[in-house]
Design an enzyme around this catalytic site. Structure first.
Site, PDB file in Angstrom:
ATOM      1  CB  SER A   1      35.757  58.392  84.288  1.00  0.00           C
ATOM      2  OG  SER A   1      35.861  57.325  83.382  1.00  0.00           O
ATOM      3  NE  ARG A   2      44.014  58.899  85.741  1.00  0.00           N
ATOM      4  CZ  ARG A   2      44.055  58.289  86.919  1.00  0.00           C
ATOM      5  NH1 ARG A   2      43.632  57.047  87.012  1.00  0.00           N
ATOM      6  NH2 ARG A   2      44.482  58.902  87.991  1.00  0.00           N
TER       7      ARG A   2
END
Length: 556
Positions: free
Chosen positions: A412-413
Site C-alpha cells: 500500500s503506497r
C-alpha cells in the site's frame, strides 16, 4: 299496367311540373346564399352575448399573417452494416464522438468511431428489427445517466434502469458519464483511514479514503469476497458503497446481493450490474456509470467506496469492440488506448479538500490473472495506475489459508499515513516479521536443521499466520484488531499452540471487553491508548492467560 305503376307515373309527373315551376339550379347566387344563411341561423342556438367571435377571428388572422415558415435540418444517416452490438452508418455529417443516435426500433447507440465515409456506433440495446438501409437520426446529445440518493438499495443497469422488482427510481439529476477528474489543487492528502474489516489488510496494508488499491489474483481465490468484506465493514460508518459488476456470472451477482441483504447492507449500497448477455456497450460503460453515481455523492461531501469487479473483463470487452471497429491491435491484441481507458477511470477516485466539500472516492478495482502472472499487460497497466496492490495466491488458498494474501508482493503506497495511531503502535514490525518467516519457512520445509532462535521465529510466524486467517464475510472491528495484535506483539500468545490461536483470540476479545471496558472505550473513541489504558490491558491479559492455562491443563 298495375295500380303501382300508375301511382309512380303520377308522382313523377307532379315532380316534373314542380321542378319546372321552381328550379333550384336556376336560383341566383345571392338568393341561394341568403336562403342558406337563413336556414343555418334558424338551426343555431342564440349567440351568447360575451362571445367575441369577431375578435377571435381577427386575432387568428393576425397570427397567421405574422407566422414565418422555417425549415428544420436533421442530421440523418443510413445503416450499412449491423451485428455484434456494432452498427456502421453512412451520412451523419454533423455528428460528434459520444453523441447518441436513434434507430427505427427505438434503440439508441453511441458514436465511438468517426471515419471519412462512415460512422461506427455501439448499440445500447438489442438490434432486433434493425436492417441495412434503415434511417438513423442524430440526437445532438451526449449519453447521461440518472443519479441520486434514491438509488441506494437498488439493483440497476449501467443506464440507471432498475433490474429489481421494486418501484421506479426518481433520480435527483442526470449526469454525463465522462467527466474530467478533479485537479491536484482541489485534492487533499490521503490520510484518513478506511477500515476494511480484514485483519491482514488493516494491519499490514492499510487503506485510506481516496486511495486506489488493486486486488489481483487468479479465478476463485477470494477477490470478490475481500472486496465484499470491505463493504460489510462500513455498516456503522458514514461511508457509502457502490458495487459494479462487469460481465460476472448472474449466480455470482445474486450471491453478492443476498450477502448484502442478509448483512443489512443493501440499503447502504448501489449495485450496478452488466451481465455477460448484455450488449458489449453496457459492459464497456458500466464502470464509468458506477463512478458517475459515486461522484454525485462526492459532490455532496460524502465518502464513497466503489468496487470494480472486474476490470480484466472490462478490458476484454473494449478489445472486442475495438477489433469490431477495425482499430489496429497492439500488445495482446488490445487497442493502443487501453491504458488511457483505465487511467481516466481510476483518476476519478480522489479525496477533495475542505473547500471542495471534503468528500472522497476510494476505489478497489479487481483484476484476474492466469497462473499468478502479474506481469501481463492489463495487470501491469493497472499496477502503475493505482496506489498499491493486494496479491492473492492460489496455492495458499488451496491450502486453506484465507484470505490468501501474499504479503511479500502486496503493498500500500499510502501505508501508515492512513492508519490509526493505536493500530500503528501494535503492528510496527509485523510485516517484516511475517516476510522473514516466509523466507525462513522455505528452508524448514526441506528438513533443513535450524538453530533454536530460528525455530522460535518459525513458531512465532506460524502463530501470526494463524492469527491473520479469517472466515469470509465476518469483518473484524477496529477495536478487536487492536486488542489481538497488542496481545500478539507483547508475547501473550507465545505459549498458545498455532491451532488454538483462533479460539484464544476470540475468547481474549470477549474477556477484554467485559473486564477492560474503559481501555476498550478509549481505543474506540480516541483511536489510541495511553499508559493507563495499556496498564489495564496488560493486567487483564495476564489474568486471561492464567485462566486459559488452567482451563487447558488436563485434570488428573
Amino acid at each position: 299496367m298495375t295500380d303501382l305503376d300508375l301511382i309512380t307515373k303520377q308522382l313523377l309527373s307532379a315532380l316534373t311540373e314542380k321542378l319546372r315551376a321552381n328550379d333550384p339550379l336556376g336560383v341566383p347566387v345571392d338568393t341561394f346564399i341568403e336562403q342558406s344563411l337563413k336556414r343555418v341561423k334558424g338551426s343555431l342556438s342564440p349567440k351568447p352575448e360575451n362571445l367575441q367571435v369577431k375578435y377571435v377571428i381577427d386575432k387568428l388572422h393576425e397570427v397567421t399573417q405574422n407566422k414565418r415558415h422555417k425549415v428544420l435540418y436533421k442530421s440523418v444517416g443510413t445503416v450499412q452494416h449491423i451485428g455484434n452490438g456494432i452498427a456502421r452508418l453512412s451520412g451523419l455529417p454533423l455528428v460528434h464522438l459520444d453523441e447518441l443516435v436513434s434507430f427505427p426500433n427505438g434503440t439508441q447507440g453511441m458514436v465511438l468511431n468517426l471515419d471519412r465515409k462512415s460512422v461506427d456506433v455501439i448499440l445500447l440495446g438489442p438490434d432486433t428489427g434493425i436492417r441495412g438501409g434503415d434511417q438513423v437520426e442524430a440526437s445532438g446529445r451526449r449519453l447521461s445517466i440518472p443519479v441520486g440518493l434514491p438509488f441506494f438499495g437498488r439493483v440497476v443497469d449501467p443506464l440507471g434502469r432498475p433490474l429489481d422488482e421494486n418501484r421506479a427510481v426518481i433520480p435527483s439529476e442526470y449526469r454525463y458519464i465522462d467527466r474530467v477528474a478533479p485537479g491536484v489543487i482541489e485534492r487533499a492528502p490521503v490520510d484518513t483511514p478506511l477500515h476494511t474489516g480484514t485483519k491482514i489488510i488493516d494491519a499490514l496494508l492499510p487503506l485510506g479514503r481516496g486511495q486506489r488499491e488493486l486486488i489481483i489474483g487468479d479465478r476463485q481465490v477470494g477477490k470478490t469476497t475481500l472486496a465484499l468484506d470491505a463493504i460489510l465493514s462500513q455498516k456503522d460508518t458514514d461511508v457509502r458503497c457502490v458495487y459494479v459488476s462487469i460481465g460476472q456470472k448472474k449466480t455470482s451477482v445474486i450471491n453478492v446481493i443476498d450477502t448484502l441483504k442478509n448483512r443489512n447492507m443493501l440499503h447502504h449500497t448501489i449495485v450496478m450490474v452488466s451481465s455477460p448477455d448484455d450488449p458489449p456497450a453496457l459492459r464497456y460503460l458500466a464502470p464509468y456509470a458506477g463512478v458517475t453515481m459515486a461522484e454525485f455523492l462526492l459532490d455532496q461531501g460524502m465518502d464513497v467506496l466503489i468496487i470494480y469487479d472486474d476490470l480484466s473483463k472490462h478490458a476484454d470487452t473494449y478489445r472486442e469492440l475495438s477489433l469490431l471497429l477495425r482499430r489496429p491491435p497492439g500488445r495482446e491484441a488490445y487497442p493502443g488506448d487501453i491504458f488511457y481507458l483505465h487511467s481516466r477511470l481510476l483518476e476519478r477516485a480522489c479525496r477533495l479538500n475542505k473547500e471542495n466539500g471534503g468528500g472522497s472516492i476510494t476505489a478497489l478495482p479487481i483484476v484476474t490473472t492466469q497462473n499468478g502472472n502479474i506481469s501481463s499487460y492489463i495487470v501491469t497497466n493497472l499496477i502503475s495506475i493505482t496506489d498499491g496492490q493486494i496479491v492473492l495466491d492460489a496455492d495458499k488458498f488451496n491450502k486453506g489459508s484465507k484470505p490468501a494474501i501474499q504479503v511479500g508482493r502486496s503493498v500500500s503506497r499510502v501505508g501508515s499515513a492512513a492508519q490509526e495511531p493505536a493500530m500503528k503502535q501494535v503492528v510496527e514490525a509485523l510485516k517484516l516479521e511475517l516476510s522473514q518467516y516466509e523466507e525462513v519457512a522455505r528452508f524448514a520445509r526441506f528438513g533443513t536443521e535450524v538453530n533454536e532462535t530460528t525455530q522460535r521465529q518459525i513458531d512465532r510466524g506460524k502463530r501470526l499466520e494463524k492469527l491473520l486467517e479469517q472466515e469470509p464475510h465476518k469483518p473484524v472491528s477496529f477495536v478487536d484488531q487492536v486488542l489481538i495484535f497488542y496481545a500478539f506483539t507483547h508475547g501473550f500468545m507465545d505459549d498458545v499452540p498455532p491451532a488454538m490461536i483462533g479460539a484464544f483470540s476470540a475468547e481474549l476479545i470477549s474477556y477484554a471487553q467485559h473486564h477492560a471496558a474503559q481501555a476498550v472505550d478509549q481505543i474506540h473513541y480516541t483511536r489510541a491508548y495511553d499508559l493507563d489504558s495499556e496498564e489495564q490491558l496488560v493486567n487483564v491479559f495476564n489474568e486471561f492467560v492464567e485462566l486459559w492455562q488452567k482451563k487447558r491443563v488436563p485434570k488428573i
